[in-house]
Design a protein around this motif. Structure first.
Motif, PDB file in Angstrom:
ATOM      1  N   CYS A  52     -20.127   6.680 -33.370  1.00  0.00           N
ATOM      2  CA  CYS A  52     -20.538   7.854 -32.601  1.00  0.00           C
ATOM      3  C   CYS A  52     -19.318   8.568 -32.020  1.00  0.00           C
ATOM      4  N   ALA A  53     -18.384   7.768 -31.492  1.00  0.00           N
ATOM      5  CA  ALA A  53     -17.174   8.353 -30.925  1.00  0.00           C
ATOM      6  C   ALA A  53     -16.374   9.093 -31.993  1.00  0.00           C
ATOM      7  N   HIS A  54     -16.320   8.505 -33.185  1.00  0.00           N
ATOM      8  CA  HIS A  54     -15.579   9.130 -34.287  1.00  0.00           C
ATOM      9  C   HIS A  54     -16.219  10.463 -34.670  1.00  0.00           C
ATOM     10  N   ASP A  55     -17.542  10.468 -34.875  1.00  0.00           N
ATOM     11  CA  ASP A  55     -18.239  11.689 -35.284  1.00  0.00           C
ATOM     12  C   ASP A  55     -18.196  12.745 -34.190  1.00  0.00           C
ATOM     13  N   GLY A  56     -18.315  12.295 -32.942  1.00  0.00           N
ATOM     14  CA  GLY A  56     -18.260  13.256 -31.841  1.00  0.00           C
ATOM     15  C   GLY A  56     -16.919  13.936 -31.745  1.00  0.00           C
ATOM     16  N   PHE A  57     -15.849  13.155 -31.924  1.00  0.00           N
ATOM     17  CA  PHE A  57     -14.525  13.760 -31.868  1.00  0.00           C
ATOM     18  C   PHE A  57     -14.301  14.689 -33.050  1.00  0.00           C
ATOM     19  N   GLN A  58     -14.758  14.289 -34.221  1.00  0.00           N
ATOM     20  CA  GLN A  58     -14.624  15.140 -35.400  1.00  0.00           C
ATOM     21  C   GLN A  58     -15.277  16.499 -35.171  1.00  0.00           C
ATOM     22  N   LEU A  59     -16.463  16.490 -34.568  1.00  0.00           N
ATOM     23  CA  LEU A  59     -17.165  17.752 -34.316  1.00  0.00           C
ATOM     24  C   LEU A  59     -16.427  18.593 -33.274  1.00  0.00           C
ATOM     25  N   LEU A  60     -16.070  17.984 -32.158  1.00  0.00           N
ATOM     26  CA  LEU A  60     -15.468  18.740 -31.061  1.00  0.00           C
ATOM     27  C   LEU A  60     -14.039  19.164 -31.353  1.00  0.00           C
TER      28      LEU A  60
END
Length: 611
Positions: A236-244
């Motif tokens: 989740c942290a990885h995907d969230g950072f990728q998006l932001l």
């Protein structure tokens, strides 16, 4: 070199609590608190960055405080400050032992310091979003929190207590992909981070935002952290950072998508919690930290642009103006049945036909578009729209209504309680008729240099707008033209001198107060007192030039007064004496009026003087 510094090496990526703990262990103490108390400072104070305890430890080592700053954690309440960054309590792990077992083994192979005490606790291991050892690519091992408060910050004591399990730590360690948030947090704490809008946020805000956004993307707005494994939280942290990492707009796009998803549902609440889930709860209810205001502002902006929020609503602050209408809110504001309005906007193509199956509160239209549509559908427009169509000021619109060229129609009530005001509307057909009459009555030609607009003409001619409109529409105004490039009445230019001549009122033939003063003669105060007390009959007439009502006296009334009464000065003049001697001659004859009542003037009835 200082004896203690020679005993063990302080590493720049080590926490100072770890260093002190290792020294205490190397000197044979069971825990660091006992060692520190012998040296007259507090180990807990050192671990939380208390200046006095940090200085005492530095002096013991023969070092300057600044030499320990890389491993310093300053704790105040629920907040931790390390390497220029702020983290809250949930993001710093203190009571549990958190290590990379491979790093611990490697540490003992280096020929620095006393054997058995060379392994040291990295500062980054205390930071919860850092989940993977950068060197070995393995997941960090975390033991259960210690039940002994005295060991909370004591790295060596906790490591020693875990020696029996250490072999298991090594055998069970597993490779793990380092997520982008882990890398970002490490970079920020190392001072090597790349430019990003997230850098404008405190680190703890950036971490919570990234993790929450990632979980929202992967599991929906109403996810449960308690059901996620450590590996899933990392994903989740990885995907969230990728998006932001793509910028603020990426967050705005996600919020807009969540709104669209909620609007597509036929049932259920569409409040902030239902739409944005955990992200909304974190920002609206779980804290009032101003550091999150940037995110709250973004959510508010998206909400205003995509939800039917209007005055009276509250969404990260009171809403003062509306950007979006739902069928429900528009029906309520414009007093139209929601089912009828829904059919109308679908038929007009303002929304897709399939939207008709949704509840009225989920069908959204731009507020201005909705307002204009409803206004057109009712064939009425507001006062502001009427002025814009006519090219008229508020005063000019009022004059058109007063003169009967335009009629008011009842509109919506605005205000609260006793301050409710009916805001009038005007029929578009009547507005168009007036404009057609104006075009017919006034030629579109270049005006003369001294011709002026309606407002200026009214002031210079000292007449009313109603009189000007009457002259224009009757075709009686010769000095009038419409200037190209202007709308409606704003294009009209007039000859003020001509207007003044054509609108001047007929002389009323009465005497002003000043004229009566000279005719009697008498002081102004005396004349006004005579009028006030009803001895001299006055009336109201409109000034032919200035147009205001003024107090005047009919000549016949003045002659009646003079025929009935004589002033002391008139009597003295008739008898060839002065007022003082005349007053003595009149002894025994009472004045017609109380002198005090009429400002000191003395008048006698002529009938009394004859007798």
């Amino acid at each position: 070199m200082n004896r203690l510094r020679g005993l063990l090496t302080f590493h720049t990526d080590e926490s100072i609590a770890s260093y002190c703990s290792r020294i205490a262990g190397a000197l044979g103490h069971r825990h660091a608190q006992y060692f520190c108390s012998k040296q007259h400072f507090n180990f807990h104070g050192l671990a939380v960055g208390r200046p006095g305890d940090v200085s005492a430890f530095a002096q013991l080592l023969g070092m300057e405080d600044v030499e320990l700053s890389s491993g310093l954690i300053v704790t105040k309440g629920h907040w931790h400050r390390l390497r220029g960054e702020t983290l809250n309590r949930t993001l710093v792990i203190r009571s549990a032992l958190r290590i990379c077992p491979h790093c611990i083994l490697d540490d003992e192979t280096h020929p620095f310091g006393r054997a058995g005490f060379r392994a040291f606790g990295r500062l980054l291991w205390l930071v919860e979003p850092v989940r993977v050892c950068e060197k070995h690519g393995t997941k960090l091992v975390t033991t259960p929190p210690t039940s002994l408060p005295i060991w909370t910050h004591d790295f060596w004591a906790k490591l020693s207590a875990s020696r029996a399990e250490f072999r298991r730590f090594v055998l069970q360690s597993k490779s793990m992909r380092r997520d982008d948030l882990d890398s970002y947090v490490t970079a920020r704490l190392s001072g090597t981070f790349a430019p990003s809008w997230l850098n404008d946020l405190p680190l703890y805000v950036a971490v919570h935002l990234v993790e929450t956004v990632g979980a929202t993307v992967r599991h929906g707005a109403r996810f449960l952290v308690s059901r996620m494994t450590e590996d899933e939280r990392s994903a989740c942290a990885h995907d969230g950072f990728q998006l932001l990492a793509d910028g603020k707009q990426a967050l705005a796009s996600l919020l807009e998508r969540l709104i669209r998803d909620s609007s597509a549902r036929k049932t259920g609440d569409i409040g902030g919690r239902a739409i944005f889930g955990r992200l909304y709860e974190m920002l609206a209810h779980e804290n009032d930290d101003a550091a999150y205001d940037l995110i709250r502002g973004m959510m508010r902006e998206v909400g205003l642009s995509n939800l039917a929020l209007g005055p009276g609503d509250h969404f990260f602050g009171p809403i003062e103006s509306r950007r979006v209408h739902s069928v429900h809110s528009a029906a309520k504001e414009f007093d139209i049945h929601p089912i009828r309005l829904k059919k109308m906007i679908v038929k007009a193509g303002l929304v897709e036909a399939e939207m008709a199956n949704l509840p009225s509160d989920r069908i959204l239209v731009d507020a201005e578009t909705m307002a204009a549509f409803v206004e057109r559908s009712k064939a009425l427009v507001s006062a502001s729209d009427t002025r814009e169509r006519l090219g008229a000021s508020r005063t000019e619109l009022l004059a058109l209504v007063t003169a009967g060229y335009l009629r008011k129609n009842g509109g919506r009530m605005e205000g609260n309680g006793d301050d409710l005001t009916l805001m009038p509307k005007y029929a578009i057909q009547e507005i168009d008729n007036i404009l057609a009459r104006l075009v017919e009555a006034v030629p579109s030609t270049a005006p003369k240099a001294n011709w002026v607009d309606l407002s200026t003409a009214r002031k210079r001619a000292e007449c009313s707008l109603e009189e000007i409109f009457a002259l224009i529409f009757a075709g009686s105004a010769e000095g009038v033209a419409r200037t190209p490039g202007f709308v409606g009445f704003s294009a009209v230019r007039l000859d003020a001198a001509e207007l003044k001549k054509k609108t001047v009122l007929t002389e009323h033939g009465c005497l002003s107060i000043q004229q009566v003063e000279h005719a009697l003669p008498a002081r102004s105060a005396v004349v006004k007192a005579l009028i006030k007390n009803g001895h001299l009959i006055a009336t109201q007439r409109r000034n032919p030039i200035k147009r205001h009502l003024q107090t005047v006296i009919e000549p016949s009334e003045l002659e009646k007064f003079k025929a009935k009464f004589a002033s002391l000065h008139e009597i003295a003049r008739a008898r060839g004496t002065n007022p003082a001697k005349a007053l003595k001659l009149l002894a025994g004859i009472p004045p017609a009026f109380d002198p005090v009542e009429i400002g000191g003037g003395r008048y006698y009835k002529r009938s009394d003087l004859v007798s």
